[in-house]
Design a protein around this motif. Structure first.
Motif, PDB file in Angstrom:
ATOM      1  N   LEU A 108       7.546  33.001  23.820  1.00  0.00           N
ATOM      2  CA  LEU A 108       6.365  32.145  23.712  1.00  0.00           C
ATOM      3  C   LEU A 108       5.340  32.753  22.759  1.00  0.00           C
ATOM      4  O   LEU A 108       4.689  32.028  22.001  1.00  0.00           O
ATOM      5  CB  LEU A 108       5.717  31.953  25.080  1.00  0.00           C
ATOM      6  N   GLY A 109       5.206  34.052  22.790  1.00  0.00           N
ATOM      7  CA  GLY A 109       4.285  34.729  21.877  1.00  0.00           C
ATOM      8  C   GLY A 109       4.666  34.471  20.426  1.00  0.00           C
ATOM      9  O   GLY A 109       3.805  34.195  19.578  1.00  0.00           O
ATOM     10  N   ARG A 110       5.967  34.531  20.132  1.00  0.00           N
ATOM     11  CA  ARG A 110       6.437  34.247  18.762  1.00  0.00           C
ATOM     12  C   ARG A 110       6.172  32.792  18.395  1.00  0.00           C
ATOM     13  O   ARG A 110       5.784  32.482  17.269  1.00  0.00           O
ATOM     14  CB  ARG A 110       7.923  34.588  18.633  1.00  0.00           C
ATOM     15  N   LEU A 111       6.369  31.897  19.372  1.00  0.00           N
ATOM     16  CA  LEU A 111       6.115  30.481  19.114  1.00  0.00           C
ATOM     17  C   LEU A 111       4.635  30.249  18.797  1.00  0.00           C
ATOM     18  O   LEU A 111       4.302  29.516  17.864  1.00  0.00           O
ATOM     19  CB  LEU A 111       6.526  29.646  20.329  1.00  0.00           C
ATOM     20  N   LEU A 112       3.767  30.887  19.540  1.00  0.00           N
ATOM     21  CA  LEU A 112       2.340  30.704  19.303  1.00  0.00           C
ATOM     22  C   LEU A 112       1.888  31.345  17.997  1.00  0.00           C
ATOM     23  O   LEU A 112       0.897  30.904  17.404  1.00  0.00           O
ATOM     24  CB  LEU A 112       1.537  31.244  20.482  1.00  0.00           C
ATOM     25  N   ALA A 129      -4.370  21.580  23.442  1.00  0.00           N
ATOM     26  CA  ALA A 129      -4.366  21.300  24.876  1.00  0.00           C
ATOM     27  C   ALA A 129      -3.219  22.039  25.566  1.00  0.00           C
ATOM     28  O   ALA A 129      -3.402  22.620  26.641  1.00  0.00           O
ATOM     29  CB  ALA A 129      -4.253  19.791  25.117  1.00  0.00           C
ATOM     30  N   LEU A 130      -2.055  22.024  24.952  1.00  0.00           N
ATOM     31  CA  LEU A 130      -0.911  22.732  25.525  1.00  0.00           C
ATOM     32  C   LEU A 130      -1.138  24.238  25.544  1.00  0.00           C
ATOM     33  O   LEU A 130      -0.768  24.926  26.496  1.00  0.00           O
ATOM     34  CB  LEU A 130       0.365  22.395  24.751  1.00  0.00           C
ATOM     35  N   GLN A 131      -1.750  24.742  24.496  1.00  0.00           N
ATOM     36  CA  GLN A 131      -2.044  26.170  24.421  1.00  0.00           C
ATOM     37  C   GLN A 131      -3.017  26.557  25.544  1.00  0.00           C
ATOM     38  O   GLN A 131      -2.843  27.594  26.190  1.00  0.00           O
ATOM     39  CB  GLN A 131      -2.626  26.501  23.046  1.00  0.00           C
ATOM     40  N   ASP A 132      -4.019  25.715  25.781  1.00  0.00           N
ATOM     41  CA  ASP A 132      -4.958  25.976  26.877  1.00  0.00           C
ATOM     42  C   ASP A 132      -4.257  25.919  28.235  1.00  0.00           C
ATOM     43  O   ASP A 132      -4.515  26.745  29.119  1.00  0.00           O
ATOM     44  CB  ASP A 132      -6.107  24.963  26.856  1.00  0.00           C
ATOM     45  N   GLU A 133      -3.380  24.935  28.405  1.00  0.00           N
ATOM     46  CA  GLU A 133      -2.626  24.817  29.655  1.00  0.00           C
ATOM     47  C   GLU A 133      -1.759  26.056  29.882  1.00  0.00           C
ATOM     48  O   GLU A 133      -1.651  26.563  30.993  1.00  0.00           O
ATOM     49  CB  GLU A 133      -1.734  23.567  29.641  1.00  0.00           C
ATOM     50  N   GLU A 138      -0.656  31.163  32.588  1.00  0.00           N
ATOM     51  CA  GLU A 138      -0.456  32.618  32.582  1.00  0.00           C
ATOM     52  C   GLU A 138      -1.453  33.290  33.522  1.00  0.00           C
ATOM     53  O   GLU A 138      -1.108  34.245  34.222  1.00  0.00           O
ATOM     54  CB  GLU A 138      -0.587  33.180  31.167  1.00  0.00           C
ATOM     55  N   ASN A 139      -2.682  32.778  33.555  1.00  0.00           N
ATOM     56  CA  ASN A 139      -3.671  33.319  34.493  1.00  0.00           C
ATOM     57  C   ASN A 139      -3.255  33.060  35.937  1.00  0.00           C
ATOM     58  O   ASN A 139      -3.400  33.925  36.798  1.00  0.00           O
ATOM     59  CB  ASN A 139      -5.056  32.729  34.227  1.00  0.00           C
ATOM     60  N   ARG A 140      -2.740  31.863  36.201  1.00  0.00           N
ATOM     61  CA  ARG A 140      -2.270  31.539  37.553  1.00  0.00           C
ATOM     62  C   ARG A 140      -1.131  32.459  37.964  1.00  0.00           C
ATOM     63  O   ARG A 140      -1.066  32.911  39.109  1.00  0.00           O
ATOM     64  CB  ARG A 140      -1.793  30.094  37.625  1.00  0.00           C
ATOM     65  N   ILE A 141      -0.220  32.709  37.033  1.00  0.00           N
ATOM     66  CA  ILE A 141       0.897  33.603  37.323  1.00  0.00           C
ATOM     67  C   ILE A 141       0.367  34.979  37.709  1.00  0.00           C
ATOM     68  O   ILE A 141       0.812  35.584  38.692  1.00  0.00           O
ATOM     69  CB  ILE A 141       1.859  33.695  36.117  1.00  0.00           C
TER      70      ILE A 141
END
Length: 193
Positions: A108-112, A129-133, A138-141
């Protein structure tokens, strides 16, 4: 003789009552750990569910990044296939689960990072919006993993105390493993301007 028998009966009864209370408390604590493990899995599943939308949004802008898309898709598949039975939360099984999730995080880091090469992607509302979600997920995890570790610690400490340690061994209440930081997390990232 009758007095000794009576005292012995009271001592045995008290130990039995203590044992029942200790056993019931171990069951409650074990169930709390199992329930929290479900919350951890739920947070990881939310992330896995967001990934296809994020990949498709980025694909629309970055046609030449097929290798990255493939890595993200494969990492997501592996992460969602790796499961642990809540009754078997050993250090080894938890480490295997965490490795699959870490591979997904790296992909995911590479994708971003693709957004650096595609300025128009940075302005796309769907992507933002997807990036914020994803950041929220990640915070929830992180929160759910911390809660899991606290409940596992409480459970592990309880089953190691006397007299519960005796009953825990009898009834096979095994210690639960903890989430641990990856080796990469031990090194602070370098920020360069």
């Amino acid at each position: 003789m009758r007095k000794i028998s009576f005292v012995l009966l009271i001592v045995i009864g008290a130990m039995g009552l203590t044992g029942c209370q200790g056993y019931n408390r171990m069951v409650e604590k074990q169930e709390a750990v199992t329930s929290q493990w479900g919350n951890v899995q739920n947070a990881y599943q939310r992330r896995a569910d967001l990934i296809p939308n994020l990949v498709n949004t980025v694909k629309g802008y970055a046609q030449h990044e097929q290798e990255t898309f493939t890595q993200v898709t494969e990492a997501r598949a592996k992460a969602t296939q790796t499961t642990i039975n809540p009754e078997n939360l050993t250090a080894e099984s938890l480490q295997e689960y965490q490795q699959a999730q870490d591979q997904l995080s790296q992909a995911l880091g590479r994708l971003l990072l693709i957004q650096e090469n595609y300025p128009e992607l940075k302005a796309n509302q769907n992507f933002l919006a997807l990036q914020d979600e994803l950041a929220g997920t990640e915070n929830r995890i992180s929160v759910e993993r911390n809660r899991f570790n606290l409940l596992a610690q409480d459970y592990n400490a309880y089953i190691r105390k006397f007299p519960q340690v005796i009953y825990a061994k009898w009834f096979k209440f095994d210690p639960k493993a903890y989430f641990e930081a990856t080796s990469e997390a031990q090194t602070a990232p370098q920020v360069q301007f």
